[in-house]
Motif scaffolding. Structure first.
Motif, PDB file in Angstrom:
ATOM      1  N   CYS A 140       0.833  -1.204   0.000  1.00 44.52           N
ATOM      2  CA  CYS A 140       0.000   0.000   0.000  1.00 44.52           C
ATOM      3  C   CYS A 140       0.868   1.254   0.000  1.00 44.52           C
ATOM      4  CB  CYS A 140      -0.936  -0.015   1.210  1.00 44.52           C
ATOM      5  SG  CYS A 140      -1.977   1.452   1.358  1.00 44.52           S
ATOM      6  N   LEU A 169      -5.372   6.734  -1.623  1.00 42.83           N
ATOM      7  CA  LEU A 169      -5.790   5.839  -0.543  1.00 42.83           C
ATOM      8  C   LEU A 169      -7.273   5.513  -0.651  1.00 42.83           C
ATOM      9  CD1 LEU A 169      -5.206   4.285   2.036  1.00 42.83           C
ATOM     10  CD2 LEU A 169      -5.581   6.408   3.310  1.00 42.83           C
ATOM     11  N   ALA A 170      -8.085   6.500  -0.978  1.00 39.05           N
ATOM     12  CA  ALA A 170      -9.523   6.250  -1.144  1.00 39.05           C
ATOM     13  C   ALA A 170      -9.772   5.299  -2.316  1.00 39.05           C
ATOM     14  CB  ALA A 170     -10.261   7.563  -1.358  1.00 39.05           C
ATOM     15  N   SER A 177      -8.504   1.667  -1.271  1.00 36.54           N
ATOM     16  CA  SER A 177      -8.896   1.150   0.046  1.00 36.54           C
ATOM     17  C   SER A 177      -9.590  -0.207  -0.017  1.00 36.54           C
ATOM     18  CB  SER A 177      -9.799   2.160   0.753  1.00 36.54           C
ATOM     19  OG  SER A 177     -11.009   2.320   0.043  1.00 36.54           O
ATOM     20  N   ASP A 178     -10.154  -0.568  -1.152  1.00 33.18           N
ATOM     21  CA  ASP A 178     -10.812  -1.874  -1.278  1.00 33.18           C
ATOM     22  C   ASP A 178      -9.923  -2.930  -1.919  1.00 33.18           C
ATOM     23  OD1 ASP A 178     -13.134  -0.988  -0.073  1.00 33.18           O
ATOM     24  OD2 ASP A 178     -14.072  -0.405  -1.971  1.00 33.18           O
ATOM     25  N   CYS A 205      -4.845  -1.421  -0.479  1.00 36.50           N
ATOM     26  CA  CYS A 205      -4.755  -0.842   0.864  1.00 36.50           C
ATOM     27  C   CYS A 205      -5.822  -1.379   1.810  1.00 36.50           C
ATOM     28  CB  CYS A 205      -4.834   0.681   0.783  1.00 36.50           C
ATOM     29  SG  CYS A 205      -3.393   1.410  -0.026  1.00 36.50           S
ATOM     30  N   LYS A 206      -6.290  -2.589   1.574  1.00 38.62           N
ATOM     31  CA  LYS A 206      -7.243  -3.216   2.490  1.00 38.62           C
ATOM     32  C   LYS A 206      -6.436  -4.013   3.515  1.00 38.62           C
ATOM     33  CE  LYS A 206     -11.448  -5.897   2.604  1.00 38.62           C
ATOM     34  NZ  LYS A 206     -12.462  -6.599   1.814  1.00 38.62           N
ATOM     35  N   GLY A 221      -8.049  -0.784   8.721  1.00 38.34           N
ATOM     36  CA  GLY A 221      -8.021   0.344   7.783  1.00 38.34           C
ATOM     37  C   GLY A 221      -6.691   1.069   7.833  1.00 38.34           C
ATOM     38  N   THR A 272      -4.316   4.388   7.437  1.00 38.42           N
ATOM     39  CA  THR A 272      -4.326   5.847   7.551  1.00 38.42           C
ATOM     40  C   THR A 272      -2.974   6.386   7.101  1.00 38.42           C
ATOM     41  OG1 THR A 272      -3.595   5.753   9.845  1.00 38.42           O
ATOM     42  CG2 THR A 272      -5.957   5.863   9.482  1.00 38.42           C
TER      43      THR A 272
END
Length: 146
Positions: A41, A80-81, A84-85, A88-89, A93, A95
């Motif tokens: 990530c 990141l948004a 995120s699925d 970066c899952k 979560g 940050t």
């Protein structure tokens, strides 16, 4: 206590030791796998910024070409948004802890608390460490290498 009693106690202790070993091995494996995902990530977010920097969107014109830190931070948050699925899952979560921009490089630091299936949620904050990883990417000028 007869021989049957001693054998029973030894079998019970051996089974308890094997179960404890399996529990610890499973927990460490889960944390290690999530740590690897967090590294991926961080790499992905750094490359999102580094790959898009060549378009000139992160540079502020002036006497000298400077990097727009607010633009870099917003691009990292957007990345990141978007990731995120997938990449970066990780755990509870991911940050973004820090985004540092130098003249030719951006450094992204991300953190996450891994989830361990056999640890109750109440104990996760004390028993499971928070993971933090950093990755960097080189920024390129809009019209060639810096």
């Amino acid at each position: 206590m007869g021989d049957e009693g001693r054998v029973g106690v030894l079998m019970g202790a051996g089974c308890a030791f094997v179960c404890l070993f399996l529990f610890v091995s499973l927990a460490l494996t889960e944390v290690a796998m999530q740590d690897r995902r967090l590294v991926s990530c961080a790499d992905a977010l750094a490359s999102v910024v580094g790959g898009n920097a060549s378009s000139g969107s992160f540079f502020v014109e002036g006497d000298a070409l400077e990097v727009d830190e607010a633009g870099v931070r917003s691009r990292v948050e957007e990345g990141l948004a978007a990731l995120s699925d997938t990449t970066c899952k990780v755990g509870d979560g991911v940050t973004v802890s820090a985004v540092n921009v130098s003249d030719t490089e951006v450094e992204v630091t991300v953190s996450a608390r891994p989830t361990v299936s056999l640890v109750p949620p109440v104990l996760r904050t004390t028993a499971v460490p928070e993971l933090m990883r950093t990755s960097s990417a080189r920024l390129r000028e809009a019209h060639g290498q810096r």
